[in-house]
Design a protein around this motif. Structure first.
Motif, PDB file in Angstrom:
ATOM      1  N   ILE A 330     -30.958  47.793  -7.327  1.00  0.00           N
ATOM      2  CA  ILE A 330     -30.645  48.896  -8.240  1.00  0.00           C
ATOM      3  C   ILE A 330     -30.821  50.215  -7.503  1.00  0.00           C
ATOM      4  O   ILE A 330     -30.021  51.150  -7.642  1.00  0.00           O
ATOM      5  N   GLY A 331     -31.883  50.293  -6.686  1.00  0.00           N
ATOM      6  CA  GLY A 331     -32.112  51.507  -5.902  1.00  0.00           C
ATOM      7  C   GLY A 331     -30.980  51.791  -4.940  1.00  0.00           C
ATOM      8  O   GLY A 331     -30.563  52.940  -4.775  1.00  0.00           O
ATOM      9  N   VAL A 332     -30.467  50.746  -4.292  1.00  0.00           N
ATOM     10  CA  VAL A 332     -29.333  50.929  -3.378  1.00  0.00           C
ATOM     11  C   VAL A 332     -28.114  51.420  -4.141  1.00  0.00           C
ATOM     12  O   VAL A 332     -27.392  52.322  -3.686  1.00  0.00           O
ATOM     13  N   MET A 333     -27.861  50.844  -5.316  1.00  0.00           N
ATOM     14  CA  MET A 333     -26.724  51.299  -6.123  1.00  0.00           C
ATOM     15  C   MET A 333     -26.894  52.747  -6.556  1.00  0.00           C
ATOM     16  O   MET A 333     -25.936  53.532  -6.534  1.00  0.00           O
ATOM     17  N   ALA A 334     -28.118  53.094  -6.934  1.00  0.00           N
ATOM     18  CA  ALA A 334     -28.363  54.475  -7.361  1.00  0.00           C
ATOM     19  C   ALA A 334     -28.148  55.447  -6.212  1.00  0.00           C
ATOM     20  O   ALA A 334     -27.649  56.563  -6.410  1.00  0.00           O
ATOM     21  N   ALA A 335     -28.517  55.025  -4.996  1.00  0.00           N
ATOM     22  CA  ALA A 335     -28.368  55.903  -3.832  1.00  0.00           C
ATOM     23  C   ALA A 335     -26.919  56.012  -3.387  1.00  0.00           C
ATOM     24  O   ALA A 335     -26.455  57.093  -3.006  1.00  0.00           O
ATOM     25  N   THR A 336     -26.170  54.897  -3.431  1.00  0.00           N
ATOM     26  CA  THR A 336     -24.793  54.904  -2.938  1.00  0.00           C
ATOM     27  C   THR A 336     -23.770  55.239  -4.013  1.00  0.00           C
ATOM     28  O   THR A 336     -22.638  55.612  -3.690  1.00  0.00           O
ATOM     29  N   ARG A 337     -24.149  55.065  -5.283  1.00  0.00           N
ATOM     30  CA  ARG A 337     -23.250  55.246  -6.425  1.00  0.00           C
ATOM     31  C   ARG A 337     -22.081  54.262  -6.374  1.00  0.00           C
ATOM     32  O   ARG A 337     -21.010  54.512  -6.923  1.00  0.00           O
ATOM     33  N   VAL A 338     -22.297  53.117  -5.728  1.00  0.00           N
ATOM     34  CA  VAL A 338     -21.277  52.066  -5.669  1.00  0.00           C
ATOM     35  C   VAL A 338     -21.760  50.896  -6.522  1.00  0.00           C
ATOM     36  O   VAL A 338     -22.742  50.233  -6.183  1.00  0.00           O
ATOM     37  N   PHE A 339     -21.066  50.641  -7.626  1.00  0.00           N
ATOM     38  CA  PHE A 339     -21.446  49.578  -8.559  1.00  0.00           C
ATOM     39  C   PHE A 339     -20.424  48.438  -8.549  1.00  0.00           C
ATOM     40  O   PHE A 339     -20.373  47.631  -9.468  1.00  0.00           O
ATOM     41  N   SER A 340     -19.632  48.376  -7.482  1.00  0.00           N
ATOM     42  CA  SER A 340     -18.562  47.390  -7.380  1.00  0.00           C
ATOM     43  C   SER A 340     -19.116  45.971  -7.306  1.00  0.00           C
ATOM     44  O   SER A 340     -19.979  45.669  -6.474  1.00  0.00           O
ATOM     45  N   SER A 341     -18.611  45.078  -8.151  1.00  0.00           N
ATOM     46  CA  SER A 341     -19.029  43.677  -8.080  1.00  0.00           C
ATOM     47  C   SER A 341     -18.510  43.018  -6.808  1.00  0.00           C
ATOM     48  O   SER A 341     -19.061  41.998  -6.366  1.00  0.00           O
ATOM     49  N   ALA A 342     -17.465  43.589  -6.201  1.00  0.00           N
ATOM     50  CA  ALA A 342     -16.961  43.055  -4.930  1.00  0.00           C
ATOM     51  C   ALA A 342     -18.048  43.110  -3.865  1.00  0.00           C
ATOM     52  O   ALA A 342     -18.169  42.194  -3.032  1.00  0.00           O
ATOM     53  N   THR A 343     -18.837  44.175  -3.862  1.00  0.00           N
ATOM     54  CA  THR A 343     -19.922  44.312  -2.896  1.00  0.00           C
ATOM     55  C   THR A 343     -20.898  43.151  -3.010  1.00  0.00           C
ATOM     56  O   THR A 343     -21.362  42.597  -2.007  1.00  0.00           O
ATOM     57  N   PHE A 344     -21.211  42.747  -4.240  1.00  0.00           N
ATOM     58  CA  PHE A 344     -22.202  41.702  -4.447  1.00  0.00           C
ATOM     59  C   PHE A 344     -21.635  40.306  -4.212  1.00  0.00           C
ATOM     60  O   PHE A 344     -22.364  39.401  -3.801  1.00  0.00           O
ATOM     61  N   HIS A 345     -20.343  40.123  -4.455  1.00  0.00           N
ATOM     62  CA  HIS A 345     -19.723  38.854  -4.062  1.00  0.00           C
ATOM     63  C   HIS A 345     -19.819  38.668  -2.550  1.00  0.00           C
ATOM     64  O   HIS A 345     -20.155  37.567  -2.067  1.00  0.00           O
ATOM     65  N   LEU A 346     -19.542  39.729  -1.799  1.00  0.00           N
ATOM     66  CA  LEU A 346     -19.654  39.651  -0.348  1.00  0.00           C
ATOM     67  C   LEU A 346     -21.104  39.461   0.089  1.00  0.00           C
ATOM     68  O   LEU A 346     -21.394  38.703   1.028  1.00  0.00           O
ATOM     69  N   ALA A 347     -22.031  40.149  -0.578  1.00  0.00           N
ATOM     70  CA  ALA A 347     -23.452  40.006  -0.246  1.00  0.00           C
ATOM     71  C   ALA A 347     -23.901  38.560  -0.430  1.00  0.00           C
ATOM     72  O   ALA A 347     -24.644  38.013   0.390  1.00  0.00           O
ATOM     73  N   GLY A 348     -23.462  37.932  -1.518  1.00  0.00           N
ATOM     74  CA  GLY A 348     -23.782  36.530  -1.741  1.00  0.00           C
ATOM     75  C   GLY A 348     -23.237  35.646  -0.634  1.00  0.00           C
ATOM     76  O   GLY A 348     -23.908  34.724  -0.158  1.00  0.00           O
ATOM     77  N   ALA A 349     -22.008  35.927  -0.199  1.00  0.00           N
ATOM     78  CA  ALA A 349     -21.402  35.139   0.874  1.00  0.00           C
ATOM     79  C   ALA A 349     -22.172  35.301   2.179  1.00  0.00           C
ATOM     80  O   ALA A 349     -22.384  34.320   2.922  1.00  0.00           O
ATOM     81  N   VAL A 350     -22.627  36.522   2.479  1.00  0.00           N
ATOM     82  CA  VAL A 350     -23.419  36.763   3.686  1.00  0.00           C
ATOM     83  C   VAL A 350     -24.725  35.981   3.647  1.00  0.00           C
ATOM     84  O   VAL A 350     -25.139  35.362   4.640  1.00  0.00           O
ATOM     85  N   ALA A 351     -25.390  35.969   2.495  1.00  0.00           N
ATOM     86  CA  ALA A 351     -26.654  35.242   2.354  1.00  0.00           C
ATOM     87  C   ALA A 351     -26.449  33.736   2.542  1.00  0.00           C
ATOM     88  O   ALA A 351     -27.273  33.052   3.150  1.00  0.00           O
ATOM     89  N   ILE A 352     -25.344  33.216   2.027  1.00  0.00           N
ATOM     90  CA  ILE A 352     -25.052  31.784   2.201  1.00  0.00           C
ATOM     91  C   ILE A 352     -24.873  31.456   3.679  1.00  0.00           C
ATOM     92  O   ILE A 352     -25.377  30.436   4.171  1.00  0.00           O
ATOM     93  N   LEU A 353     -24.179  32.324   4.430  1.00  0.00           N
ATOM     94  CA  LEU A 353     -23.988  32.105   5.861  1.00  0.00           C
ATOM     95  C   LEU A 353     -25.325  32.105   6.595  1.00  0.00           C
ATOM     96  O   LEU A 353     -25.561  31.292   7.495  1.00  0.00           O
ATOM     97  N   PHE A 354     -26.246  33.019   6.227  1.00  0.00           N
ATOM     98  CA  PHE A 354     -27.587  33.036   6.816  1.00  0.00           C
ATOM     99  C   PHE A 354     -28.289  31.699   6.582  1.00  0.00           C
ATOM    100  O   PHE A 354     -29.040  31.213   7.428  1.00  0.00           O
TER     101      PHE A 354
END
Length: 467
Positions: A330-354
């Motif tokens: 939430i803090g990152v969203m508040a700082a960047t003002r980016v609330f796109s769900s696309a960002t979190f779909h990609l974040a999930g994919a990155v975590a799966i690769l890790f």
């Protein structure tokens, strides 16, 4: 939900005061960069908390990616969130593991059931309305539960982690404090992770300069001379592969990866209080995003709790950690003002690769005890003080005995691990008993509270029991 996002008008950057909505995105390279930032923001707790539970950190990372995508699909992308390991369950897991014969299978079995309970709670909230949550679990109750969960863990730091390397622990604690306060933006958000990295490097350097340390080794339960950092498992691990099953580390302690859950009534009852804190936290997340974006997301509260419940149940079914939404993101969203769900779909994919990199998981499994101590002394305290923050922000009046008495009793029971033995084979204790006392005690005291003005004018600053 459609996975097609509109390109934001500014495309590559945002004008001052601008924001990206849940159904918009920036360019894919910039969206990917923001996704990696969100994964970094969850690094500290998502890696540390599974280790505290005796579970595999790499499996937890992989499941955090899976459950993040699940969450977004359930809420139809309208509530942007990253889903990571929940710290609310740590105290309950410690209690479960202290029971005779209980191990990781019983822990994850209770986690699975907790997920099912959260699904049912979410369905109730969805159909009855969010107001039912505040009526059954008012802020005085949810705050007390978080206080118990955090402060109940103080002996884990004092008795297990801190004695392993007190000077590294002190250094990591101070560095984490400085990073959290002095650094701005993204680096400030990952202060716990930065403290872990510095402590890891410091421990390795001390091994080379000063040699092994003589201290308490929890793997064998006694004082031994041993290296602070043991990378035997790191050297043996592959670069690519699935999370491993349960195995023994070089020092004899168990590292638990994927496994089938086992079900214990006692373990399940101990785990239930944490679901209250998780449900309250998810509802708070929805409120926070709604306020930040200027949209009414209250109708999605129930759906969000259901999503977290499904994620927790799925994670528990394969030996993973319970999950929740993350305030760090939430803090990152508040700082960047980016609330796109696309960002979190990609974040999930990155975590799966890790999660498909065994060497990555082994590196974190080798975290020295002193490093863990420096992080957990802050992390545990923060969990407890979040309860106090709930009291403060909601104006809980402890001059009212209906608030003061049950909360006082429940907190002491929870922190002190006080037990109520029901039979020779079953007892309620610690957080579970404390939660029951707070919830039932509060509603009983509220029902018995007389209406009308109180006596004792001039001493309103004191609780009535002390006047």
């Amino acid at each position: 939900m459609s996975l097609g996002w509109k390109i934001h008008a500014d495309g590559r950057s945002l004008a001052p005061g601008g924001s990206v909505a849940h159904d918009e995105r920036l360019t894919w390279p910039r969206t990917f960069g923001l996704a990696v930032q969100h994964v970094g923001a969850m690094f500290g707790p998502t890696f540390v908390v599974p280790l505290l539970m005796g579970l595999d950190a790499r499996l937890a990372v992989m499941m955090s990616g899976v459950t993040t995508i699940m969450f977004l699909l359930v809420v139809r992308g309208r509530v942007p969130a990253y889903v990571g390991t929940s710290g609310a369950f740590v105290g309950a897991v410690a209690v479960v593991r202290s029971q005779p014969g209980a191990g990781s299978a019983e822990v994850t079995g209770a986690v699975l059931v907790a997920g099912v309970v959260l699904v049912l709670a979410g369905l109730l909230v969805h159909h009855a309305g969010a107001g039912v949550v505040n009526r059954v679990l008012p802020p005085v109750v949810t705050g007390a539960i978080l206080v118990m969960i955090g402060f109940n863990l103080a002996p884990v730091v004092a008795d297990t982690y801190w004695p392993q390397d007190q000077w590294v622990a002190l250094t990591v604690m101070v560095v984490t404090m400085v990073c959290a306060i002095a650094l701005r933006g993204f680096l400030g958000r990952i202060a716990i992770f930065l403290g872990l990295v510095l402590g890891y490097v410091l421990s390795w350097v001390l091994d080379r300069v000063l040699g092994p340390i003589t201290s308490y080794d929890p793997g064998v339960g006694r004082v031994l001379t041993h290296p602070r950092v043991d990378w035997a498992q790191v050297r043996e691990a592959d670069w690519i592969g699935l999370p491993s099953a349960t195995r023994l580390a070089a020092d004899g302690h168990e590292i638990v990866g994927w496994h089938l859950p086992s079900f214990s009534v006692a373990a399940i009852l101990v785990m239930m209080p944490a679901t209250v804190a998780v449900a309250a936290g998810v509802i708070g997340h929805v409120k926070a995003i709604g306020e930040a974006t200027g949209t009414d997301l209250d109708p999605l509260m129930g759906r969000s709790v259901v999503a977290i419940g499904l994620g927790t149940a799925v994670a528990g079914s394969v030996g993973g950690s319970p999950v929740t939404t993350y305030g760090e993101n939430i803090g990152v969203m508040a700082a960047t003002r980016v609330f796109s769900s696309a960002t979190f779909h990609l974040a999930g994919a990155v975590a799966i690769l890790f999660g498909f990199c065994p060497k990555f998981g082994a590196l974190f499994a080798a975290l020295p005890g002193g490093v863990m101590a420096g992080s957990t002394v802050i992390l545990y305290g923060m969990i407890g003080l979040l309860g106090a923050q709930i009291w403060k922000e909601n104006g809980v009046d402890f001059g009212d005995l209906a608030n003061m008495v049950p909360a006082s009793a429940g907190v002491i029971i929870g922190i002190g691990d006080t037990s109520l033995r029901i039979s020779d084979s079953f007892a309620l204790g610690g957080i579970a008993l404390g939660t029951i006392v707070v919830i039932l005690g509060h509603h009983l005291c509220r029902a018995l509270t007389p209406r009308g003005p109180r006596a004792g004018a001039g001493d309103e600053h004191l609780p009535r029991i002390l006047r």
